[in-house]
Scaffold this motif. Structure first.
Motif, PDB file in Angstrom:
ATOM      1  N   GLN A 553     -33.523 -89.591  -8.966  1.00 36.75           N
ATOM      2  CA  GLN A 553     -33.892 -90.523  -7.906  1.00 36.75           C
ATOM      3  C   GLN A 553     -32.649 -91.256  -7.438  1.00 36.75           C
ATOM      4  N   ARG A 554     -32.535 -91.391  -6.133  1.00 35.14           N
ATOM      5  CA  ARG A 554     -31.466 -92.197  -5.540  1.00 35.14           C
ATOM      6  C   ARG A 554     -32.094 -93.097  -4.490  1.00 35.14           C
ATOM      7  N   GLY A 555     -31.949 -94.383  -4.691  1.00 32.91           N
ATOM      8  CA  GLY A 555     -32.618 -95.317  -3.805  1.00 32.91           C
ATOM      9  C   GLY A 555     -34.112 -95.103  -3.874  1.00 32.91           C
ATOM     10  N   PRO A 556     -34.801 -95.125  -2.741  1.00 31.98           N
ATOM     11  CA  PRO A 556     -36.254 -94.941  -2.767  1.00 31.98           C
ATOM     12  C   PRO A 556     -36.692 -93.489  -2.889  1.00 31.98           C
ATOM     13  N   PHE A 557     -35.746 -92.554  -2.837  1.00 30.63           N
ATOM     14  CA  PHE A 557     -36.097 -91.139  -2.764  1.00 30.63           C
ATOM     15  C   PHE A 557     -36.089 -90.469  -4.132  1.00 30.63           C
ATOM     16  N   VAL A 558     -37.181 -89.783  -4.445  1.00 31.53           N
ATOM     17  CA  VAL A 558     -37.230 -88.836  -5.551  1.00 31.53           C
ATOM     18  C   VAL A 558     -36.728 -87.499  -5.011  1.00 31.53           C
ATOM     19  N   TYR A 559     -35.971 -86.776  -5.832  1.00 33.64           N
ATOM     20  CA  TYR A 559     -35.384 -85.501  -5.412  1.00 33.64           C
ATOM     21  C   TYR A 559     -36.072 -84.329  -6.113  1.00 33.64           C
ATOM     22  N   CYS A 560     -35.823 -83.140  -5.588  1.00 35.83           N
ATOM     23  CA  CYS A 560     -36.393 -81.937  -6.195  1.00 35.83           C
ATOM     24  C   CYS A 560     -35.433 -80.766  -6.032  1.00 35.83           C
ATOM     25  N   LEU A 561     -35.633 -79.771  -6.862  1.00 35.63           N
ATOM     26  CA  LEU A 561     -34.955 -78.484  -6.725  1.00 35.63           C
ATOM     27  C   LEU A 561     -35.803 -77.588  -5.841  1.00 35.63           C
ATOM     28  N   GLU A 562     -35.141 -76.787  -5.007  1.00 34.03           N
ATOM     29  CA  GLU A 562     -35.871 -75.844  -4.175  1.00 34.03           C
ATOM     30  C   GLU A 562     -35.189 -74.485  -4.255  1.00 34.03           C
ATOM     31  N   GLU A 563     -36.009 -73.445  -4.208  1.00 33.75           N
ATOM     32  CA  GLU A 563     -35.483 -72.091  -4.326  1.00 33.75           C
ATOM     33  C   GLU A 563     -34.445 -71.785  -3.259  1.00 33.75           C
ATOM     34  N   ALA A 564     -34.577 -72.344  -2.079  1.00 36.86           N
ATOM     35  CA  ALA A 564     -33.638 -72.081  -0.992  1.00 36.86           C
ATOM     36  C   ALA A 564     -32.209 -72.419  -1.376  1.00 36.86           C
ATOM     37  N   ASP A 565     -32.023 -73.364  -2.292  1.00 40.89           N
ATOM     38  CA  ASP A 565     -30.678 -73.777  -2.703  1.00 40.89           C
ATOM     39  C   ASP A 565     -30.280 -73.257  -4.080  1.00 40.89           C
ATOM     40  N   ASN A 566     -31.268 -72.889  -4.904  1.00 42.10           N
ATOM     41  CA  ASN A 566     -30.989 -72.622  -6.321  1.00 42.10           C
ATOM     42  C   ASN A 566     -31.472 -71.266  -6.807  1.00 42.10           C
ATOM     43  N   SER A 567     -31.914 -70.396  -5.888  1.00 42.94           N
ATOM     44  CA  SER A 567     -32.496 -69.103  -6.235  1.00 42.94           C
ATOM     45  C   SER A 567     -33.807 -69.295  -6.989  1.00 42.94           C
ATOM     46  N   ALA A 568     -34.435 -68.175  -7.327  1.00 45.55           N
ATOM     47  CA  ALA A 568     -35.750 -68.229  -7.968  1.00 45.55           C
ATOM     48  C   ALA A 568     -35.631 -68.556  -9.448  1.00 45.55           C
ATOM     49  N   ARG A 569     -36.768 -68.707 -10.093  1.00 42.04           N
ATOM     50  CA  ARG A 569     -36.900 -69.000 -11.524  1.00 42.04           C
ATOM     51  C   ARG A 569     -36.282 -70.361 -11.853  1.00 42.04           C
ATOM     52  N   LEU A 570     -36.764 -71.378 -11.170  1.00 41.21           N
ATOM     53  CA  LEU A 570     -36.230 -72.721 -11.393  1.00 41.21           C
ATOM     54  C   LEU A 570     -36.449 -73.197 -12.827  1.00 41.21           C
ATOM     55  N   GLU A 642     -39.980 -71.529  -4.454  1.00 39.21           N
ATOM     56  CA  GLU A 642     -40.289 -72.398  -5.587  1.00 39.21           C
ATOM     57  C   GLU A 642     -39.765 -73.809  -5.334  1.00 39.21           C
ATOM     58  N   MET A 643     -40.384 -74.763  -6.023  1.00 38.35           N
ATOM     59  CA  MET A 643     -39.938 -76.163  -5.964  1.00 38.35           C
ATOM     60  C   MET A 643     -40.279 -76.823  -7.278  1.00 38.35           C
ATOM     61  N   SER A 644     -39.419 -77.734  -7.720  1.00 36.95           N
ATOM     62  CA  SER A 644     -39.707 -78.505  -8.927  1.00 36.95           C
ATOM     63  C   SER A 644     -39.012 -79.854  -8.869  1.00 36.95           C
ATOM     64  N   VAL A 645     -39.766 -80.900  -9.167  1.00 33.13           N
ATOM     65  CA  VAL A 645     -39.201 -82.249  -9.271  1.00 33.13           C
ATOM     66  C   VAL A 645     -38.554 -82.452 -10.634  1.00 33.13           C
ATOM     67  N   TRP A 646     -39.195 -81.969 -11.679  1.00 36.18           N
ATOM     68  CA  TRP A 646     -38.713 -82.190 -13.048  1.00 36.18           C
ATOM     69  C   TRP A 646     -37.878 -81.012 -13.519  1.00 36.18           C
ATOM     70  N   ILE A 647     -36.850 -81.306 -14.311  1.00 39.33           N
ATOM     71  CA  ILE A 647     -35.982 -80.278 -14.881  1.00 39.33           C
ATOM     72  C   ILE A 647     -35.695 -80.625 -16.331  1.00 39.33           C
ATOM     73  N   GLU A 648     -35.631 -79.612 -17.168  1.00 38.49           N
ATOM     74  CA  GLU A 648     -35.302 -79.833 -18.576  1.00 38.49           C
ATOM     75  C   GLU A 648     -33.889 -80.404 -18.694  1.00 38.49           C
ATOM     76  N   GLU A 649     -33.760 -81.427 -19.529  1.00 37.29           N
ATOM     77  CA  GLU A 649     -32.445 -82.017 -19.781  1.00 37.29           C
ATOM     78  C   GLU A 649     -31.893 -81.455 -21.085  1.00 37.29           C
ATOM     79  N   GLU A 650     -30.630 -81.046 -21.044  1.00 35.89           N
ATOM     80  CA  GLU A 650     -29.975 -80.474 -22.219  1.00 35.89           C
ATOM     81  C   GLU A 650     -29.104 -81.533 -22.873  1.00 35.89           C
ATOM     82  N   ALA A 651     -29.400 -81.849 -24.127  1.00 35.98           N
ATOM     83  CA  ALA A 651     -28.684 -82.907 -24.838  1.00 35.98           C
ATOM     84  C   ALA A 651     -27.291 -82.442 -25.250  1.00 35.98           C
ATOM     85  N   LYS A 652     -26.394 -83.428 -25.411  1.00 36.41           N
ATOM     86  CA  LYS A 652     -25.052 -83.127 -25.916  1.00 36.41           C
ATOM     87  C   LYS A 652     -25.151 -82.586 -27.334  1.00 36.41           C
ATOM     88  N   ARG A 653     -24.233 -81.710 -27.673  1.00 32.13           N
ATOM     89  CA  ARG A 653     -24.192 -81.207 -29.052  1.00 32.13           C
ATOM     90  C   ARG A 653     -23.064 -81.842 -29.823  1.00 32.13           C
TER      91      ARG A 653
END
Length: 653
Positions: A553-570, A642-653
């Motif tokens: 989220q930046r300011g009032p906007f929630v963001y999402c991933l979209e296939e058009a920018d990130n290819s399929a299998r989000l 495809e579209m997704s608002v949520w994405i898995e977060e990968e923790a530091k190792r």
């Protein structure tokens, strides 16, 4: 309990780099498009027949009723949107069309005041026999809202007088007296409309009728079951169980005893809006307490990060606390519009910026996601994750669409968006005694009265792109009053400049507002710059569907991933904890709102998958991937994907 008043839209001219385009779309595209739709002139779109139903009822044409039982409400909401547009800018041609529609509606009205084309044409003599399902009072409420808005905008009384006759007739039909129906509506709407009619006419009968409908709800024996038995146990919508599922219509308990958001989401927030209205007008502390309990349950346990509400397709309903599936979300556009209505009323009753924060969240995300960037296509449902390959095959997703539609057989959402955006000026400011509150940071000019003094406020806003706003304050003469500026909930620090003096702020007052009390001189300026970092938002740990995931989220906007920018299998993408965000120009997204680019990873099978669905030694490998996020409201404007608002977060190792 303190009641505040919103500044009327007619005294506000919106001139904003983001919102002016939406107002233009409503005026030049949406309202004309919807006029064509309700006249069945949109090629390939679902027929409406809404205007023709009135023509048949008025005797101008021959034919039969067509459409949903609540088809009349589409005409009413179109008229209401037109009224708000006329209030802010004259348009003789549009006003002439609206006057013709009003003539038609009034001509169709029965002599006793009744007005509903479904029952007048299709089931005459069965009026008020199926209130649980058939939306008579709902349609009446929308026509009342249209009439009060049109009277406010034009001063013309023809439709107002017609709905007064209708409301007077309803008052003769319903009540606790012997011989009257001791009932209420299945879909709440008449209650909030009657309060507006009271404001327009000063007739307290309408206020009391609104309170009656609220207080009657949930009483025993159950009215819907009584009328069901009386009409021979017939059902209009047998698949929805509107009669026996009392939670669906919030009739399971008296409204003062309800503590959780149950049933159909739109009905719930419309009811809450009316409850807040009654609490304000009658100083009813018990009703306000019930509103607060329902508000807290919605926003703290049952609301999506986008401001969407209603997580289940069956019944367009709430489910349980923390049950917020992204892919199955219903999140009807109308429900977020209703949430904004409720938020505004609560803000007027109980001064706290959290209500404006929710209003902003729903507005900037779900509501404008409900329409395409060109204003001609619409979402009814607003999921937070879409996987097009299963749509049309897995019936659990039958409600989900990967692209906006031209129109709907149940077309409540497009005109609801139009009437909200056309009246956006009503939501920007509110006044209380000697204080003017800025609720939404939208550029434009407002004429208002504070502490008995006429004041003009010019707001210059780069809020959505840079978090920057500037106010020019011009009272009629030097005057002392307070300008209260909302500190958005998403902002941790802000820089305030008044008379060339700078202050760093980390919060507002206890209610979330930055108060500036001073002797204002014509031409005084105030500048605010809200820091707008990209934030990794996490869901409550009891939301199982978002656990270990983040949304940006930046300011009032929630963001999402979209296939058009990130290819399929989000679902293969991962966002490392340490990644840094880069803001880049987003093609096709409005007015300088940036895309977020970040270095991430894509997980893939380490080797070619052997035949078979499952394997015990299929390792995963990761590769670098540039992740691109766009504002959620702008998704589905570049084809199906495809579209997704949520994405898995990968923790530091």
């Amino acid at each position: 309990m303190t009641k505040t008043d919103s500044t009327r839209a007619g005294h506000i001219q919106i001139r904003d780099p983001f919102w002016s385009e939406y107002i233009r779309l409503v005026r030049e595209v949406m309202v004309p498009y919807q006029w064509k739709a309700i006249n069945d002139l949109v090629e390939g779109a679902e027929p409406s027949h809404a205007i023709r139903n009135f023509k048949i009822a008025a005797g101008r044409e021959e034919g039969e009723f067509y459409g949903m039982v609540f088809q009349d409400s589409d005409v009413a909401k179109w008229l209401e949107a037109v009224a708000y547009l006329l209030e802010t800018k004259g348009d003789p041609e549009l006003e002439g069309i609206a006057d013709d529609v009003i003539d038609l509606v009034v001509q169709a009205q029965r002599e006793d005041g009744y007005m509903n084309t479904y029952f007048m044409l299709k089931e005459p003599g069965k009026e008020w026999s199926d209130l649980a399902e058939c939306h008579e009072l709902y349609c009446a409420g929308h026509m009342i809202e249209a009439a009060t808005a049109y009277y406010r905008a034009t001063g013309k009384r023809k439709l107002l007088d017609a709905v007064c006759r209708f409301a007077d007739y309803i008052d003769l039909v319903f009540g606790t007296e012997p011989g009257k129906l001791h009932g209420y509506d299945g879909h709440q709407e008449i209650e909030l409309a009657l309060v507006k009619l009271y404001h327009a006419t000063g007739n307290e009968k309408y206020l009391e009728l609104s309170r009656y409908f609220l207080e009657q709800r949930g009483q025993q024996p159950h009215f819907f079951e009584q009328e069901w038995e009386k009409r021979g146990r017939t059902l209009h919508f047998p698949q929805l169980s509107m009669v026996h599922d009392h939670e669906y219509s919030q009739s399971h308990l008296p409204v003062r005893e309800q503590t959780s958001a149950e049933g159909h989401a739109v009905r719930l927030v419309y009811m809450c809006t009316a409850m807040a209205d009654i609490a304000a007008e009658t100083k009813d502390a018990g009703m306000l307490a019930a509103c607060r309990k329902l508000w807290d349950n919605i926003v703290n346990k049952r609301m999506y990060i986008t401001g969407g509400i209603g997580s289940m397709e069956q019944g367009e309903s709430f489910t349980a606390d923390y049950d917020l599936p992204a892919d199955l979300a219903y999140a009807e556009t109308c429900a977020s519009v209703g949430l904004i209505f409720f938020a505004r009323r609560m803000l007027q009753l109980h001064r706290n910026s959290e209500y404006a924060d929710v209003m902003e969240r729903a507005l900037y995300n779900t509501v404008i996601s409900g329409m395409s960037l060109d204003g001609t296509r619409f979402f009814y449902v607003n999921p937070l994750e879409v996987y097009p390959e299963v749509l049309g095959k897995n019936k659990n997703y039958n409600h989900v669409k990967a692209e906006r539609q031209g129109w709907f057989s149940c077309a409540c959402c497009p005109p609801n968006v139009a009437r909200l955006l056309a009246s956006l000026g009503d939501y920007m400011y509110s006044a209380e005694a000697d204080t003017l509150y800025a609720e939404l940071y939208i550029g434009g000019r407002v004429e208002t009265v504070v502490a008995g003094m006429g004041v003009v406020i010019e707001q210059h806003s780069d809020y959505v792109s840079e978090g920057r706003v500037r106010f020019e304050v011009t009272p009629e003469q030097s005057a002392e009053f307070t300008l209260a500026l909302r500190m958005p909930g998403w902002c941790d620090t802000a820089r305030l400049t008044v008379d060339g003096k700078h202050r760093q702020l980390s919060s507002g007052d206890s209610d979330g507002y930055i108060r500036l009390t001073r002797m204002w001189q014509p031409g005084d300026t105030v500048e605010l710059c809200f820091d707008m970092p990209v934030k990794r938002m996490k869901g409550h740990p009891l939301i199982r569907q978002t656990f270990s995931k983040v949304a940006l989220q930046r300011g009032p906007f929630v963001y999402c991933l979209e296939e058009a920018d990130n290819s399929a299998r989000l679902y293969q993408l991962r966002l490392p904890e340490e990644s840094e965000f880069i803001l880049t120009e987003a093609e096709g997204v409005l007015h300088g709102i940036p895309m977020i680019t970040v270095s991430g990873k894509r997980l893939k099978s380490a080797a070619a998958w052997v035949e078979g669905l499952y394997s015990s030694d299929a390792a995963l490998a990761s590769e670098q991937a540039e992740l691109k996020f766009i504002p959620y409201f702008a998704w589905a404007n570049r084809g199906v994907g495809e579209m997704s608002v949520w994405i898995e977060e990968e923790a530091k190792r």
